[in-house]
Design an enzyme around this catalytic site. Sequence first.
Site, PDB file in Angstrom:
ATOM      1  N   GLY A  92     -43.479 -23.397  10.553  1.00 51.39           N
ATOM      2  CA  GLY A  92     -44.293 -24.258  11.405  1.00 51.39           C
ATOM      3  C   GLY A  92     -44.369 -25.663  10.826  1.00 51.39           C
ATOM      4  CB  SER A  93     -46.703 -28.413  11.469  1.00 52.47           C
ATOM      5  OG  SER A  93     -47.956 -27.977  10.975  1.00 52.47           O
ATOM      6  CD  GLU A 149     -37.310 -21.746   6.117  1.00 53.44           C
ATOM      7  OE1 GLU A 149     -36.933 -22.927   6.217  1.00 53.44           O
ATOM      8  OE2 GLU A 149     -36.750 -20.922   5.380  1.00 53.44           O
ATOM      9  CG  LEU A 150     -43.116 -26.306   5.737  1.00 55.42           C
ATOM     10  CD1 LEU A 150     -43.836 -27.032   4.619  1.00 55.42           C
ATOM     11  CD2 LEU A 150     -44.095 -25.435   6.526  1.00 55.42           C
ATOM     12  CD1 TRP A 165     -45.332 -23.154  19.414  1.00 53.63           C
ATOM     13  CD2 TRP A 165     -43.428 -23.658  20.485  1.00 53.63           C
ATOM     14  NE1 TRP A 165     -45.109 -24.505  19.267  1.00 53.63           N
ATOM     15  CE2 TRP A 165     -43.945 -24.843  19.917  1.00 53.63           C
ATOM     16  CE3 TRP A 165     -42.230 -23.737  21.209  1.00 53.63           C
ATOM     17  CZ2 TRP A 165     -43.318 -26.085  20.033  1.00 53.63           C
ATOM     18  CZ3 TRP A 165     -41.606 -24.986  21.324  1.00 53.63           C
ATOM     19  CH2 TRP A 165     -42.152 -26.128  20.744  1.00 53.63           C
ATOM     20  CD  GLU A 220     -39.643 -31.679  13.336  1.00 53.34           C
ATOM     21  OE1 GLU A 220     -40.774 -31.429  12.860  1.00 53.34           O
ATOM     22  OE2 GLU A 220     -38.698 -30.885  13.275  1.00 53.34           O
ATOM     23  CE  LYS A 255     -51.166 -17.255  14.114  1.00 54.67           C
ATOM     24  NZ  LYS A 255     -50.752 -17.546  15.514  1.00 54.67           N
ATOM     25  N   PRO A 256     -48.016 -13.852  15.530  1.00 56.85           N
ATOM     26  CG  PRO A 256     -47.682 -12.695  17.551  1.00 56.85           C
ATOM     27  CD  PRO A 256     -48.394 -12.606  16.221  1.00 56.85           C
ATOM     28  CB  ALA A 257     -46.615 -19.028  18.372  1.00 52.57           C
ATOM     29  CB  CYS A 302     -37.556 -26.864  12.398  1.00 47.14           C
ATOM     30  SG  CYS A 302     -36.736 -25.311  12.116  1.00 47.14           S
TER      31      CYS A 302
END
Length: 484
Positions: A237-238, A259-260, A158, A388, A182-184, A293
């Site tokens: 995401g995470s 990409e975390l 998001w 984080e 699948k978007p947030a 991030c």
Amino acid sequence: MTPQLKKTNLLKEAAFINGKFVGASTNQRFAVKDPATGEVIGEVPEMDVTDCKKAIDVASNTLKTWKKTTAKARSDMLERWYDLMIENKESLAQILTAENGKNLTESRGEIEYGASFIKWFAEEARRAYGDVIPSPVADKRLIVIQQPVGVVGIVTPWNFPNAMITRKLGAALAAGCTAVVKPAHETPFSALALCELANQAGIPEGVINMVTTQKHTKDIGKEMAESEKVHKLSFTGSTGVGKLLMEQGASTIKKISLELGGNAPFIVFNDADVDAAVEGAIGSKFRNTGQTCVCSNRLLIQSGIYDEFAKKLVERVKKFKVGHGFEEGVTHGPLISEAAVEKVKRHVDDAVSKGASIAQGGKHIKGNFYEPTVLLDMNTSMAITTEETFGPVAALYKFSNEDEAIELANDTPFGLAGYFYSRDVGRIWRVAEAMEVGMVGVNCGSVSFESAPFGGIKQSGLGREGSKYGLEEYLEKKFICMSI
Ligand SMILES: *[C@@H]1O[C@H](CO)[C@@H](O)[C@H](O)[C@H]1NC(C)=O
Ligand SMILES: *[C@@H]1O[C@H](CO)[C@@H](O)[C@H](O)[C@H]1NC(C)=O
């Protein structure tokens, strides 16, 4: 809702499969809320695995024709898509601010940034060259061609509801892949608006499919990771979710890009231009209210300039104006959710309980708003050191020499971005090489460009996005050996 948002035809309250805006097979829907007010912006379908399977089937069928289109044809379509994003920049920015909370200037900036990936990959589509290899034997010729990976599953966050999608979809489409996105659940409208523009750009039905869900996020992620019809998964995401998807993807040897999370160090040496470092820190730490991030999470400041840096940083942070992203003059919007506020509170409280002091902010305002905060006297026993924060908290640690700074900077399982300020050219090389990250900002607090590789090392991810390298993630190399 702003008048502009009311009249735009880009606010689509439906998912997107096979070129049509559709509902969930169960007819269920969920509400999307403005994080600043809690007001409902609209509703989208609550899709489940059945809908996701349908979307995958469509992408799989469409792949047969899409992969045979010429690079030039795909490039032309992407160019048109880019033009439409720029033409509709204002509406897209309004939608983005409404569902994400960042101010309109930042939203406009994101639309331009997001669109730049489509333009970039429109250009790169035409450069997916192969190779002719000098043959070691006389009667054979060795050739390498590049082909699309296939159907791609894309799961996005998001915090950049536009750009995190275009960075993946631009490359995927350029390579000749079809996609299920699948978007947030917090920010589906920015994503769905892109589908409408893709239709207008003449991108064939079935190339891009989008499933919206709130309740079934885990199941849909699992379906994408485990489906034999999906050949690649790209997730931002995470780290926790990234690990899970990687595990699930193992069952089909899924190609995977991740990409975390990060825990970016921001180092300022005694020999730095302190004013420039403060400006860099403002951007790097507080952009999107600290929710990126690549946001610096630990500000490591050398003892000789620590007090000066802290004082100047506080002066700048005092000038921030927190409020609704649509309000003129507001520099910082809300956090995305109550859970995000809780994490910030926990980090600040934990630091203070272990001896940190608050130089600015440090309080929950109301709803999803938290004061931009500066913490001094941080040390490694505090939660911010290892987690984080993803919020507007600048945490200042003091160090005495270069070796100590590098050790502190690298003392984390993450390795996304890192920043440092120095004017010593020898040190610049030493530190840039020593930092265990995928991206280094030297005397700058921002590292994101469509033409440069974005991505992390260690537990911050796999693969690179954007740049010439970003296209490779969506291509397979095929070796052809020919007897003559
Ligand atoms: C949004 O915030 C930025 C700083 O983060 C500021 O420069 C800009 O003027 C703000 N935009 C509006 C419309 O107030
Ligand atoms: C952190 O600071 C607190 C308070 O000064 C101190 O008690 C603690 O030992 C420090 N921890 C580390 C790891 O330096």
